[in-house]
Design an enzyme around this catalytic site. Sequence first.
Site, PDB file in Angstrom:
ATOM      1  CB  ILE A  93      44.876  49.504  47.220  1.00 58.95           C
ATOM      2  CG1 ILE A  93      44.703  50.850  46.531  1.00 58.95           C
ATOM      3  CG2 ILE A  93      45.951  48.666  46.541  1.00 58.95           C
ATOM      4  CD1 ILE A  93      45.840  51.826  46.787  1.00 58.95           C
ATOM      5  CB  CYS A  94      42.900  43.985  47.408  1.00 58.28           C
ATOM      6  SG  CYS A  94      43.081  42.357  48.146  1.00 58.28           S
ATOM      7  CG  LEU A  95      49.786  46.018  47.996  1.00 61.78           C
ATOM      8  CD1 LEU A  95      50.200  44.966  46.962  1.00 61.78           C
ATOM      9  CD2 LEU A  95      50.330  47.390  47.582  1.00 61.78           C
ATOM     10  CG  HIS A 120      44.612  42.605  43.191  1.00 59.95           C
ATOM     11  ND1 HIS A 120      45.870  42.077  43.103  1.00 59.95           N
ATOM     12  CD2 HIS A 120      43.773  41.552  43.044  1.00 59.95           C
ATOM     13  CE1 HIS A 120      45.791  40.767  42.913  1.00 59.95           C
ATOM     14  NE2 HIS A 120      44.524  40.435  42.865  1.00 59.95           N
TER      15      HIS A 120
END
Length: 152
Positions: free
Chosen positions: A90-92, A83
């Site tokens: 950042i894929c959050l 992620h």
Amino acid sequence: MLTALSTKRLMRELNQLIKNPPSSHVRLLSHETLDKWKIQIIGADETLYADEKYILQFKFPNDYPLESPEVVFVGDCVPVHPHIYSNGHICLSILYQQWSPALTAEAVCISILSMLSSCTQKKPPKRDAIYVKRTKTASPKKTSWRFDDDNV
């Protein structure tokens, strides 16, 4: 220009990080201005990222905490994680659609540390090279993220 609310909130969060860091794995490195910080996170013991050091850059918008900060990994070392893109994005979900004004920079750091700690395999995101080429230096906040994979 930061609003009065933003300034007050950021001062409180900054003082908290300086005086009482949340753990030995999170440490404020610098705050060039009140709206731009660098925070070091160190991988937790007994995880794939144990003792590895990374730098997060926080850029706070004028209407923080109503709007989320832009948070990216910077420097020579970006974690290899499903992620986290090689350009530091950042894929959050809490950085985008799931942001809440109740969250703090400290909470974001702990969430990222938790994301790293729960990872079972170091591998880059699918289509990393395509994403990085497409986004170049754009803010990750301009990306339409899909949050459909929480099994890493």
